[in-house]
Design a protein around this motif. Structure first.
Motif, mmCIF file in Angstrom:
data_model
loop_
_atom_site.group_PDB
_atom_site.id
_atom_site.type_symbol
_atom_site.label_atom_id
_atom_site.label_comp_id
_atom_site.label_asym_id
_atom_site.label_seq_id
_atom_site.Cartn_x
_atom_site.Cartn_y
_atom_site.Cartn_z
ATOM 1 N N PRO A 26 0.816 -1.225 0.000
ATOM 2 C CA PRO A 26 0.000 0.000 0.000
ATOM 3 C C PRO A 26 0.847 1.271 0.000
ATOM 4 C CG PRO A 26 -0.883 -1.596 1.545
ATOM 5 C CD PRO A 26 0.452 -2.119 1.113
ATOM 6 N N LEU A 27 1.905 1.278 0.785
ATOM 7 C CA LEU A 27 2.778 2.446 0.845
ATOM 8 C C LEU A 27 3.492 2.662 -0.483
ATOM 9 C CD1 LEU A 27 4.226 4.736 2.306
ATOM 10 C CD2 LEU A 27 5.827 3.052 3.238
ATOM 11 N N GLU A 28 4.043 1.606 -1.039
ATOM 12 C CA GLU A 28 4.770 1.730 -2.298
ATOM 13 C C GLU A 28 3.834 2.118 -3.435
ATOM 14 O OE1 GLU A 28 8.543 -1.266 -1.628
ATOM 15 O OE2 GLU A 28 6.651 -2.137 -2.304
ATOM 16 N N GLY A 32 4.383 5.407 -5.536
ATOM 17 C CA GLY A 32 4.657 5.235 -6.956
ATOM 18 C C GLY A 32 6.023 4.645 -7.212
ATOM 19 N N THR A 33 6.635 4.058 -6.192
ATOM 20 C CA THR A 33 7.948 3.440 -6.342
ATOM 21 C C THR A 33 8.138 2.401 -5.257
ATOM 22 O OG1 THR A 33 10.355 3.810 -6.380
ATOM 23 C CG2 THR A 33 9.078 5.198 -4.908
ATOM 24 N N ALA A 34 8.911 1.370 -5.568
ATOM 25 C CA ALA A 34 9.346 0.447 -4.530
ATOM 26 C C ALA A 34 10.383 1.145 -3.654
ATOM 27 C CB ALA A 34 9.954 -0.806 -5.163
ATOM 28 N N LEU A 35 10.581 0.641 -2.464
ATOM 29 C CA LEU A 35 11.578 1.175 -1.548
ATOM 30 C C LEU A 35 12.732 0.186 -1.415
ATOM 31 C CD1 LEU A 35 9.204 2.634 1.184
ATOM 32 C CD2 LEU A 35 10.616 3.934 -0.429
ATOM 33 N N PRO A 116 16.902 2.168 -10.033
ATOM 34 C CA PRO A 116 16.340 1.146 -9.150
ATOM 35 C C PRO A 116 16.624 1.480 -7.689
ATOM 36 C CG PRO A 116 17.560 0.148 -10.956
ATOM 37 C CD PRO A 116 17.867 1.611 -11.007
ATOM 38 N N PRO A 117 15.714 1.121 -6.770
ATOM 39 C CA PRO A 117 15.909 1.449 -5.354
ATOM 40 C C PRO A 117 17.237 0.975 -4.779
ATOM 41 C CG PRO A 117 13.656 0.730 -5.727
ATOM 42 C CD PRO A 117 14.386 0.514 -7.014
#
Length: 208
Positions: A26-28, A32-35, A116-117
């Motif tokens: 939900p947060l990502e 709008g991005t992975a962490l 990329p993260p």
């Protein structure tokens, strides 16, 4: 850098104080991005606490407002919008700065959200936007480097470890469990009993 290197440099608490263990989707989705995976492992293994007596890493869905990852985004970024001194734009612009931690002196630890993260670098900025430094490392590498003194930011020597490498905050477990229940009942980062804004709302410029 992996979480193992940080654990070697700074042993985590036996029992983390109100760690965040997900879900992350939900947060990502709202970001709008992975962490970065090292950050996820960090907040899961260390939870709430203070690094080097001065530095707090933001934790998602925290009951402690000044370290809540979601609300820190607007609180930190909004006053900096239009600051010509910054060498990078602010998130959510491409290559922008996304805050992930802050010191008791007002120094902010940002990710440079570019690529990329796993490749996000660290950017440090003081409260007056005078002292700034870009570091070619990820978050756990930054913390491990400070602990071992392999990283010594020239304008941020106040972050150099003095006594304790990490102090977990106590008595947060019950409050965090209640927060998790409220969040689950609400269906995610929408309207919750925490009465915190959604990320989408936080990122809208304030009305003039």
């Amino acid at each position: 850098m992996t979480i193992e290197a940080l654990i070697k440099a700074i042993p985590p608490p036996v029992v983390a104080s109100a760690p965040f263990e997900g879900p992350w989707e939900p947060l990502e989705h709202q970001l709008g991005t992975a962490l970065p995976e090292d950050y996820k492992a960090l907040v899961r293994r260390y939870g709430h606490g203070t690094f080097f007596d001065v530095l707090h890493i933001h934790v998602p869905r925290s009951r402690v407002s000044h370290v809540r990852f979601e609300t820190s985004i607007r609180e930190i970024c909004e006053p900096l919008r239009g600051a010509d001194e910054l060498p990078y734009p602010l998130w959510p612009q491409a290559g922008g700065l996304l805050p992930v931690g802050r010191s008791e002196f007002g120094d902010t630890v940002f990710w440079i959200v570019d690529g990329p993260p796993a490749t996000w670098r660290i950017f440090l900025c003081d409260r007056d936007v005078v002292d700034m430094e870009t570091l070619d490392c990820d978050l756990t590498g930054f913390l491990a480097g400070l602990a071992t003194r392999h990283i010594q930011p020239k304008d941020f020597l106040r972050l150099t470890p003095q006594d304790a490498l990490f102090d977990p905050w106590l008595n947060l477990g019950a409050a965090q469990a209640e927060a998790a229940q409220d969040w689950t009942r609400s269906g995610g980062y929408g309207s919750t009993r925490l009465q915190s804004l959604t990320l989408t709302a936080q990122l809208k410029p304030p009305k003039r």
